[in-house]
Design a protein around this motif. Structure first.
Motif: not given
Length: 466
Positions: A305-315, A337-351
């Motif tokens: 979790l110290n670094s990620f290959d893709q740009p910021a998830a919120i971006d 309540s906890g919320l994820w928004i913006g999920l898609s078929q491309d979303t993976n565990r890292s994102s």
């Protein structure tokens, strides 16, 4: 909340952890969290025995957690009801409907919330027959854990002013129990301990055959504030653990901002001096959100979790709102309540993990931005604990705040603050600049703030809506 730790400081200023003892967490019903008070006392006694030739003792405590005990035998009448416990949620809703929230805020400086001790103490009186029986006989004592520890260990029935300020029963201006608040919550004032300054001779405790003075008692987050070196108006610290806890020093003035969700509180009070106030803001879920994700199997090793290959998830329009236990400052919405928004078929565990780290940072930034609108906040903020070891999180948080961060890598800042309050003037690790990692902001992204605010709005009152 999870363990008892002892930190010893020698005459040369060297500090070392001499004992760490974890205690059991009890979850008897959904939303209930308890500890065994006798286990906690045994752990403190064991911690004291881990050090020889003690000159003075300081004790910090977990704040709003509270219990009842017999005034003669000192045997507990209840378990410790932990600050996370929400069994009194319906009581708080009833008080809200009764319209007493504004009066509680004016007197205590705190909103109506089951987080604070008052409704928990009232629950003990109303729900435990033995507590009611002892109250009628004048043999009931009620208090936060510090009062119980001092009574069991030193034979004095006292609580320090910082801890008392977290109960919703103390008048923030007078620094004493408020008769009207006790009446509103249904807590007998006669059963509460005396309120005393944070420092001074609070009593003595036995250790290795001799009596040792207790010279400081303080709530944990205020101990952390002191340990971070925050002394002047505008100094800010954030501690990341189960939640995130931000405090900024405001001097000898309590700043009230009920509409902003920030809470005035007592930072500390030295014996013979005026109380120093602070402004408090919190995030309920920080480290607990990461632990939750780990249990779900979203990651295996924390180093990933110290670094990620893709740009910021919120971006990439993926946002996580860490409202797993509701929202604290500036929203105060237990129904969120906890919320994820913006999920898609491309979303993976890292994102998903990237978005969790960003969500914690953005929630923390909401708190600091609200503080900045009310009082001076320094150009550098001191942080420690949990997720503060994560470089991605720290850089993202620095950018969110538009301020530099000083990450204290040495452990046990809360214990260091307690030791300083107890009289340890020089602690070498506290002065070691090589153990401080600094992050500077690149650019403040207002679009991220706006996008996150929209997601937070969607998470609010969800449980009521469903």
């Amino acid at each position: 909340t999870t363990s008892t730790r002892a930190l010893a400081v020698d005459t040369n200023g060297n500090a070392s952890i001499t004992s760490v003892i974890r205690h059991k967490q009890y979850y008897p019903q959904p939303g209930w969290v308890e500890h065994d008070p006798l286990e906690l006392v045994r752990n403190i006694e064991s911690s004291l025995e881990s050090v020889d030739n003690i000159a003075a003792v300081g004790i910090d405590n977990q704040g709003e957690s509270c219990l009842a005990w017999h005034s003669d035998t000192l045997e507990p009448v209840s378990q410790v009801i932990v600050w996370q416990d929400n069994r009194t949620g319906e009581t708080i809703e009833r008080l809200e409907r009764d319209g007493v929230g504004e009066e509680v805020m004016n007197r205590a400086g705190l909103p109506l919330d089951s987080y604070f001790s008052a409704s928990k103490l009232a629950w003990i009186v109303n729900s435990i027959p033995e507590a009611r029986r002892l109250l009628k006989k004048g043999k009931l004592k009620l208090g936060t854990t510090d009062a119980y520890f001092l009574d069991r260990l030193a034979g004095v029935f006292k609580t320090d002013i910082t801890t008392a300020s977290r109960t919703s029963l103390m008048n923030l201006e007078t620094g004493q129990w408020d008769e009207r608040l006790c009446e509103l919550f249904g807590v007998p004032m006669s059963a509460l301990p005396a309120i005393v300054p944070t420092t001074g001779l609070l009593g003595t405790v036995a250790s290795r055959g001799k009596q040792v003075p207790i010279t400081a008692s303080v709530v944990d987050q205020q101990a952390s504030l002191y340990g971070h070196g925050c002394r002047d108006v505008g100094d800010v610290k954030i501690t990341f653990g189960t939640g995130a806890f931000a405090l900024t020093v405001t001097g000898h003035k309590a700043i009230r901002a009920p509409d902003q969700g920030l809470l005035p509180t007592i930072g500390w009070q030295h014996a013979g001096d005026q109380a120093v106030y602070a402004l408090d803001g919190g995030v309920y879920s920080a480290g607990s959100a990461i632990e939750w994700a780990h249990k779900l199997g979203l990651f295996e090793d924390y180093s990933t979790l110290n670094s990620f290959d893709q740009p910021a998830a919120i971006d990439r329009d993926l946002v996580f709102v860490p409202a797993l236990s509701g929202l604290a400052c500036p929203h105060w919405d237990r129904l969120a309540s906890g919320l994820w928004i913006g999920l898609s078929q491309d979303t993976n565990r890292s994102s998903m993990m990237q978005s969790i780290l960003e969500g914690i940072a953005l929630r923390t930034a909401e708190v600091i931005r609200t503080m900045s609108s009310l009082t001076e906040v320094g150009h550098e903020i001191s942080i420690d604990g949990g997720v503060s070891v994560n470089p991605y999180f720290c850089k993202f948080l620095s950018d969110c705040l538009g301020k530099s961060l000083a990450v204290k890598s040495f452990p046990e800042i809360t214990a260091i603050g307690t030791a300083q309050l107890a009289g340890a003037d020089v602690i070498l690790v506290d002065r070691d600049e090589t153990r401080i990692q600094r992050y500077t902001p690149s650019a403040v992204r207002e679009d991220r703030v706006k996008k996150f605010s929209n997601a937070v709005a969607k998470s609010m009152h969800w449980r009521a809506a469903s």
